[in-house]
Design a protein around this motif. Structure first.
Motif, PDB file in Angstrom:
ATOM      1  N   THR A 145      14.723 -31.660  34.576  1.00 44.49           N
ATOM      2  CA  THR A 145      13.494 -31.533  35.356  1.00 44.49           C
ATOM      3  C   THR A 145      12.688 -32.822  35.311  1.00 44.49           C
ATOM      4  N   TRP A 147      14.196 -35.378  37.554  1.00 46.45           N
ATOM      5  CA  TRP A 147      13.920 -35.004  38.959  1.00 46.45           C
ATOM      6  C   TRP A 147      12.496 -35.401  39.344  1.00 46.45           C
ATOM      7  N   TYR A 151       6.661 -27.261  36.045  1.00 44.00           N
ATOM      8  CA  TYR A 151       8.082 -27.216  36.426  1.00 44.00           C
ATOM      9  C   TYR A 151       9.020 -27.155  35.227  1.00 44.00           C
ATOM     10  N   ARG A 198      15.942 -31.853  45.073  1.00 39.85           N
ATOM     11  CA  ARG A 198      16.121 -30.641  44.254  1.00 39.85           C
ATOM     12  C   ARG A 198      17.587 -30.321  43.946  1.00 39.85           C
TER      13      ARG A 198
END
Ligand code: SAM
Length: 291
Positions: free
Chosen positions: A253, A256, A247, A291
């Protein structure tokens, strides 16, 4: 006296009559043991209320046993040299349709609609060409064809991977891709000695039964399968390493991923192969939500 196609003597006779020579590149290993074929048909529970799709009929050894039990049989064969052979060997059976095509290029829904006269449950029964076992399995799973059960022979090693449970060496993205839709179990092992020519490895009959609904409820199927593939990319690495590899390593990121893993209660230091389908589903849904 009628001799079944799969008897070694009849098989040799047919091969000789048509001057047939095996093509290794097409995964041509023909079964020459009628008892095993009968066991396959029995395991599959084929009766006159079942339509069957077969992949790679060869000279018709399995097709014959299916024809004797099923309502109708539709078989896809890629090798043009086998089409006249099958016309010959299948002539006693009026419920068999052979389509000369690469099964991977076939429109499964369209072809079955045209060929099957009655709308009955469909089962896939086949001794698969081993060089494309996985693509064929995925082609059926990803098609819109309603398949109730698949009873297919493949290399034992691939059957082990498909039916593997979490925490085992064989467990991976293929186990998940199949088990998401189907319940998988190995029915029995077939020794390599019953084929001509003999393959290098033993085979297994795997039985896959369509679940009423997928094994886990996910909000985004495509992302779920991406996540499971990503989690097994680097086999010896942790889930965390696999996830940032796939990812991205930037701060956004990472945050997340960290938050979603915490929220889904999954320890990032675990290895991908320890996560169950339910855990992958929970992680995927949390990632989607955040997201
Ligand atoms: N069913 C026969 C038996 O059990 O003896 C033959 C099985 S043999 C393992 C695999 C068969 O699949 C061969 O007849 C081969 O020509 C055929 N085949 C290979 N690739 C194929 C493809 N892409 N589409 C359809 N048939 C294929």
């Amino acid at each position: 006296e009628y001799k079944e196609i799969a008897t070694p003597s009849r098989t040799k006779e047919i091969l000789k009559k048509h001057g047939f020579s095996f093509k290794k590149s097409l995964g041509q290993n023909f079964l020459t043991e009628p008892n095993i074929l009968r066991k396959i048909v029995e395991t599959a529970g084929i009766d006159t209320q079942t339509n069957v799709v077969e992949v790679g009929p060869g000279i018709g050894a399995l097709t014959e046993q299916l024809a004797k039990n099923a309502a109708q049989v539709l078989a896809f064969e890629i090798d043009d040299r086998l089409i006249p052979v099958l016309e010959d060997t299948m002539s006693p059976y009026r419920n068999v349709t052979v389509i000369h095509n690469d099964v991977l290029k076939a429109d499964l829904v369209g072809t079955t609609k045209v060929v099957f006269k009655e709308e009955l449950p469909i089962k896939v029964v086949a001794n698969l060409p081993y060089y494309i076992t996985t693509p064929i399995m995925m082609h059926f799973l990803e098609s819109d064809l309603e398949v109730q059960e698949m009873i297919v022979m493949m290399q034992k090693e691939v059957a082990d991977r498909i039916s593997a449970k979490p925490g085992t060496k064989a467990y991976g993205s293929l186990s998940i891709a199949v088990q998401y839709f189907m319940e998988a179990s190995i029915a029995f092992i077939v020794p390599k000695t019953v084929f001509i020519p003999q393959p290098n490895v033993d085979s297994a009959i795997i039985k896959l039964t369509k679940r009423d609904k997928p094994a886990v409820e996910v909000t985004n199927e495509k992302e779920f399968f991406k996540l499971t593939k990503a989690s097994f990319q680097l086999r010896r690495k942790t889930l965390w390493n696999n996830l940032i590899h796939f990812y991205g390593k930037d701060d956004g990121t990472k945050a997340w991923l960290t938050n979603s893993l915490t929220e889904a209660e999954i320890d990032p230091s675990r290895r991908g192969e320890t996560l169950s389908l339910v855990e992958f589903g929970r992680l995927s849904n949390t990632l989607e939500k955040n997201r």
